[in-house]
Design an enzyme around this catalytic site. Structure first.
Site, PDB file in Angstrom:
ATOM      1  N   GLU A   1      -2.330 -14.887  -4.008  1.00  0.00           N
ATOM      2  CA  GLU A   1      -3.145 -14.914  -2.802  1.00  0.00           C
ATOM      3  C   GLU A   1      -4.625 -14.794  -3.114  1.00  0.00           C
ATOM      4  O   GLU A   1      -5.019 -14.297  -4.184  1.00  0.00           O
ATOM      5  CB  GLU A   1      -2.758 -13.788  -1.829  1.00  0.00           C
ATOM      6  CG  GLU A   1      -3.253 -12.412  -2.196  1.00  0.00           C
ATOM      7  CD  GLU A   1      -2.447 -11.700  -3.247  1.00  0.00           C
ATOM      8  OE1 GLU A   1      -3.061 -11.124  -4.176  1.00  0.00           O
ATOM      9  OE2 GLU A   1      -1.204 -11.721  -3.161  1.00  0.00           O
TER      10      GLU A   1
ATOM     11  N   ASN B   1       0.656  -9.889   0.743  1.00  0.00           N
ATOM     12  CA  ASN B   1       0.874 -10.436   2.081  1.00  0.00           C
ATOM     13  C   ASN B   1       1.973  -9.685   2.833  1.00  0.00           C
ATOM     14  O   ASN B   1       1.824  -9.340   4.010  1.00  0.00           O
ATOM     15  CB  ASN B   1       1.235 -11.918   1.967  1.00  0.00           C
ATOM     16  CG  ASN B   1       1.692 -12.520   3.273  1.00  0.00           C
ATOM     17  OD1 ASN B   1       0.905 -12.733   4.180  1.00  0.00           O
ATOM     18  ND2 ASN B   1       2.985 -12.810   3.363  1.00  0.00           N
TER      19      ASN B   1
ATOM     20  N   ASP C   1       5.470  -8.262 -13.055  1.00  0.00           N
ATOM     21  CA  ASP C   1       4.891  -9.365 -12.297  1.00  0.00           C
ATOM     22  C   ASP C   1       3.409  -9.556 -12.596  1.00  0.00           C
ATOM     23  O   ASP C   1       2.920 -10.686 -12.668  1.00  0.00           O
ATOM     24  CB  ASP C   1       5.092  -9.133 -10.804  1.00  0.00           C
ATOM     25  CG  ASP C   1       6.543  -9.317 -10.377  1.00  0.00           C
ATOM     26  OD1 ASP C   1       7.261 -10.062 -11.058  1.00  0.00           O
ATOM     27  OD2 ASP C   1       6.941  -8.715  -9.365  1.00  0.00           O
TER      28      ASP C   1
ATOM     29  N   SER D   1       3.061  -6.646   2.245  1.00  0.00           N
ATOM     30  CA  SER D   1       2.616  -5.277   2.506  1.00  0.00           C
ATOM     31  C   SER D   1       1.708  -5.208   3.729  1.00  0.00           C
ATOM     32  O   SER D   1       1.653  -4.186   4.414  1.00  0.00           O
ATOM     33  CB  SER D   1       1.876  -4.718   1.283  1.00  0.00           C
ATOM     34  OG  SER D   1       2.725  -4.654   0.160  1.00  0.00           O
TER      35      SER D   1
ATOM     36  N   THR E   1       5.618 -12.342  -0.882  1.00  0.00           N
ATOM     37  CA  THR E   1       6.312 -11.051  -0.930  1.00  0.00           C
ATOM     38  C   THR E   1       5.448  -9.968  -1.569  1.00  0.00           C
ATOM     39  O   THR E   1       5.912  -8.835  -1.729  1.00  0.00           O
ATOM     40  CB  THR E   1       7.628 -11.157  -1.725  1.00  0.00           C
ATOM     41  OG1 THR E   1       7.330 -11.585  -3.058  1.00  0.00           O
ATOM     42  CG2 THR E   1       8.581 -12.126  -1.070  1.00  0.00           C
TER      43      THR E   1
END
Length: 256
Positions: A117, A160, A46, A162, A157
């Site tokens: 984010e 945020n 990712d 976490s 996911t």
């Protein structure tokens, strides 16, 4: 039918697994520069997918990821056979990133885009103090915390989640404002905001309680103000195998 003349630009993370896959796939399907390709295929995890999307922001081509990393939430399963068929059948998801404008104590400004984010984090031993405004209206005079973040649905996911923020459906047109270890107000976990919202964080007592800002890992230190809003002019096109798109992945994550 797949287009046998489809031009693919393969990009890979520096890990041995990704580099080995790069060698095999380019030998089989050829290799083109991203600016001359019809599609970019990213090989990694990712984190590498985010790097690839940032690096190809100015290009109109879609990106198809194959997982050669760990979690691979934004990636498809790795398979060397029938790649042209998979690309032809893939479902497309369009993501608008967040634009961050961070102002330092010396008045200088730094701009950056974030697909996942924008986060503000304390940079010293004491808890940070933030004032939060939405669309020019102060919504919280003081948030005492370790930090706060604004996440897109695609990034909901990641950090945020976490921080105990909500998972957002990809088509929900909302952003998640989430606090990290909020001390005051007690138990405040955040808010859901319209995608069009413009959020401003003012760092209170920045000299004593310094903060840093991050946009997908790009860091700016000694910030006194951070403004964040969706950038509708930037469109990241992600490709997923049928039945395994972002919408399905977000739903699956909530029942795991």
């Amino acid at each position: 039918m797949p287009n046998d003349a489809q031009k693919i630009a393969f990009l890979a993370s520096p890990t041995p697994e990704a580099q080995a896959a790069l060698a095999r796939l380019t030998g089989r399907y050829g290799q083109h520069a991203p600016e001359a390709a019809d599609v970019v295929v990213a090989l990694g995890g990712d984190g590498f997918m985010l790097q690839t999307l940032h690096a190809t922001t100015e290009l109109p081509v879609p990106t198809y990821g194959m997982n050669r990393g760990t979690v691979g939430f934004l990636m498809n399963e790795y398979e060397e056979d029938d790649l042209l068929w998979r690309l032809a059948a893939a479902e497309e998801a369009v993501i608008n990133p967040l634009k961050m404008v961070a102002t330092r104590g010396d008045g200088s400004q730094v701009e950056a885009l974030a697909i996942n984010e924008v986060s503000l984090l304390r940079a010293g031993p004491q808890a940070a103090r933030l004032r939060i405004a939405v669309d020019g209206r102060i919504r919280m005079e003081e948030l005492v915390c370790d930090g706060a973040l604004l996440a897109t649905p695609a990034g909901s996911t990641a950090y945020n989640y976490s921080a105990h923020g909500p998972i957002l459906p990809i088509g929900s047109e909302v952003l998640a404002l989430t606090a990290m270890s909020a001390f005051r107000p007690r138990r405040w976990r955040g808010a859901l905001l319209p995608k069009r919202a413009r959020v401003r964080f003012d760092v209170l007592d920045a000299g004593k309680r310094p903060m840093m800002a991050e946009a997908d890992g790009f860091s700016v230190r000694d910030v006194v103000r951070v403004e964040v809003a969706s950038d509708a002019e930037v469109r990241h096109r992600l490709l997923f195998d049928p039945g395994h798109g972002l919408e399905e992945r977000l739903l699956r994550e909530q029942f795991t």
